[in-house]
Design a protein around this motif. Structure first.
Motif, PDB file in Angstrom:
ATOM      1  N   THR A  35     -52.647  37.034  46.759  1.00  0.00           N
ATOM      2  CA  THR A  35     -53.750  36.395  47.473  1.00  0.00           C
ATOM      3  C   THR A  35     -53.286  35.679  48.737  1.00  0.00           C
ATOM      4  OG1 THR A  35     -54.875  36.094  45.364  1.00  0.00           O
ATOM      5  CG2 THR A  35     -55.710  34.812  47.202  1.00  0.00           C
ATOM      6  N   ALA A  36     -52.041  35.195  48.737  1.00  0.00           N
ATOM      7  CA  ALA A  36     -51.499  34.492  49.902  1.00  0.00           C
ATOM      8  C   ALA A  36     -50.806  35.435  50.882  1.00  0.00           C
ATOM      9  CB  ALA A  36     -50.520  33.410  49.438  1.00  0.00           C
ATOM     10  N   ASN A  38     -48.319  37.530  50.214  1.00  0.00           N
ATOM     11  CA  ASN A  38     -46.904  37.728  49.925  1.00  0.00           C
ATOM     12  C   ASN A  38     -46.727  39.117  49.321  1.00  0.00           C
ATOM     13  OD1 ASN A  38     -46.029  35.004  50.613  1.00  0.00           O
ATOM     14  ND2 ASN A  38     -47.114  34.377  48.760  1.00  0.00           N
ATOM     15  N   ASP A 342     -61.831  37.452  52.627  1.00  0.00           N
ATOM     16  CA  ASP A 342     -60.879  36.490  53.158  1.00  0.00           C
ATOM     17  C   ASP A 342     -60.869  36.656  54.677  1.00  0.00           C
ATOM     18  OD1 ASP A 342     -58.743  34.954  53.979  1.00  0.00           O
ATOM     19  OD2 ASP A 342     -57.401  35.596  52.369  1.00  0.00           O
ATOM     20  N   LYS A 345     -57.088  35.643  56.270  1.00  0.00           N
ATOM     21  CA  LYS A 345     -55.877  36.418  55.980  1.00  0.00           C
ATOM     22  C   LYS A 345     -56.131  37.899  55.759  1.00  0.00           C
ATOM     23  CE  LYS A 345     -53.517  32.448  53.896  1.00  0.00           C
ATOM     24  NZ  LYS A 345     -52.898  31.904  52.660  1.00  0.00           N
ATOM     25  N   GLU A 360     -56.905  33.588  41.998  1.00  0.00           N
ATOM     26  CA  GLU A 360     -55.633  33.691  42.713  1.00  0.00           C
ATOM     27  C   GLU A 360     -54.540  34.339  41.873  1.00  0.00           C
ATOM     28  OE1 GLU A 360     -54.616  29.887  44.261  1.00  0.00           O
ATOM     29  OE2 GLU A 360     -56.334  29.804  45.637  1.00  0.00           O
TER      30      GLU A 360
END
Length: 389
Positions: A35-36, A38, A342, A345, A360
């Motif tokens: 989710t971030a 990565n 999102d 991002k 997440e």
């Protein structure tokens, strides 16, 4: 509003996969991103993920003409052809590791269907005979899985197409011989293949598939589709999957029109019934919940369910001329814009949990999270549903 769908498709979805998911070291695309944003460079790579990437970029190139999308489609195809295609026994493997070494060599009918969907779409934009040959070879593999006595297609086999004990598509599925989900995603590629290959066996197989949905999978007493069946088409439970219900509405309609299905008025009535019954899953905020299982309501708002709700109800409105269905679709689109995309991002979140928070713990891209459901929703709006804007 059409501009919204194109912007989300190109900037939020396709742009994300081109910017974040290209595996320059090992080829193809990475297997997972959280989710971030990565990237997990060591993640397992699945046949379904890669087939869906190929289909998405091929379709995007066909509709929008951006040469970058064709380049991405070739990238996906070349990786699939090198690492997933089983040249000894036919079909495609289930998964490989990040270096392309086969992890699971089972032949899941569902995966063969998605690869056929991808190859037939890729053939549309390349015209390369060898790609059509590969698509036809996958059709032949899928037909190997057909139950000649009771009808339909069995779930899974060993690498050399022998009986396998664990037929499940995923850990959450039941170990049953036949499933609605696999049949839906054989129907889907057969419709696509019929657009580029005229063949009587394929035509008859598709007609039989539609009849199976009408006579075996659809439950007229509930208006929903059964999910898991034994060889004799006895359903194992009464779980309701709202996303699959509404996805089936439009995929069945396209399939029936492609083959000139004779009982089209009966089918139209059934699709209307499924769409009406699925309204039970719609929430006041426009979202669609996941499922009802053993009486328990799962109110998680999955990305793919929302995407299929938009397309499914837009088509339901087109089929029945009921304005309420169109309104359900746009209400759901508004939910997606506010809660699932999102915007900072890129891509869409996996889901919103029952308490409304972002999920997440699941990947934004991965084994099951691909640019297919949401990308296809945008493309359907652009290509086939603009008149209903």
């Amino acid at each position: 509003m059409i501009r919204e769908f194109q912007e989300v498709l190109e900037e939020n979805i396709l742009g994300f996969w081109m910017s974040h998911m290209i595996d320059d070291q090992n080829g193809g695309f990475y297997g997972a991103i959280d989710t971030a944003n990565n990237v997990n460079t060591y993640a397992e790579k699945g046949a379904v993920l890669n087939a869906r990437i190929l289909w998405t970029f091929a379709a995007a190139y066909r509709i929008l003409g951006n040469p970058l999308y064709l380049k991405m489609a070739w990238r996906a195809y070349n990786y699939i052809d090198e690492y997933f295609v089983d040249r000894q026994y036919g079909g495609v493997y289930w998964s490989v590791d990040y270096k392309g070494v086969v992890i699971q060599n089972k032949k899941q009918t569902y995966a063969q269907g998605f690869m056929l969907y991808a190859f037939s779409e890729f053939y549309k934009v390349t015209g390369e005979p060898f790609i059509l040959d590969q698509a036809i070879a996958l059709f032949e593999c899928i037909e190997k899985t057909r139950d000649s006595l009771k009808g339909g297609y069995r779930e899974a086999f060993t690498r050399d197409w022998k009986i396998i004990d664990d037929m499940r598509l995923s850990e959450k599925d039941e170990n049953m011989a036949k499933t609605m989900n696999t049949h839906l995603h054989v129907l889907e590629p057969y419709t696509n293949l019929l657009k580029v290959w005229t063949n009587e066996r394929l035509m008859e197989a598709q007609k039989e598939l539609i009849t199976l949905f009408v006579d075996k999978i659809y439950n007229p007493s509930t208006g929903h589709l059964g999910l898991f069946f034994d060889d004799d088409w006895n359903v194992s439970n009464e779980t309701i999957s709202f996303g699959h219900n509404i996805e089936a509405v439009w995929l069945l309609w396209l399939a029936a029109n492609q083959v000139g299905y004779l009982n089209i008025e009966r089918l139209k009535s059934i699709l209307d019934d499924i769409a009406t019954s699925s309204v039970a899953g719609l929430q006041a905020d426009g979202s669609m919940i996941y499922e009802v299982k053993e009486g328990e309501i799962d109110t998680e708002k999955h990305w793919w369910v929302q995407a299929e709700t938009v397309v499914g109800y837009m088509y339901a409105g087109k089929i029945t001329k009921k304005q309420a269905y169109i309104e359900y679709a746009y209400n759901n689109w508004n939910y997606i814009k506010q809660h699932l995309i999102d915007w900072k991002k890129g891509e869409w979140y996996w889901s919103r949990l029952p308490n409304g928070s972002i999920n997440e713990s699941e990947n934004k891209g991965g084994f099951w999270k691909c640019p297919y459901h949401n990308g296809r929703m945008c493309m359907e709006m652009l290509e086939n549903l603009m008149e209903y804007e």
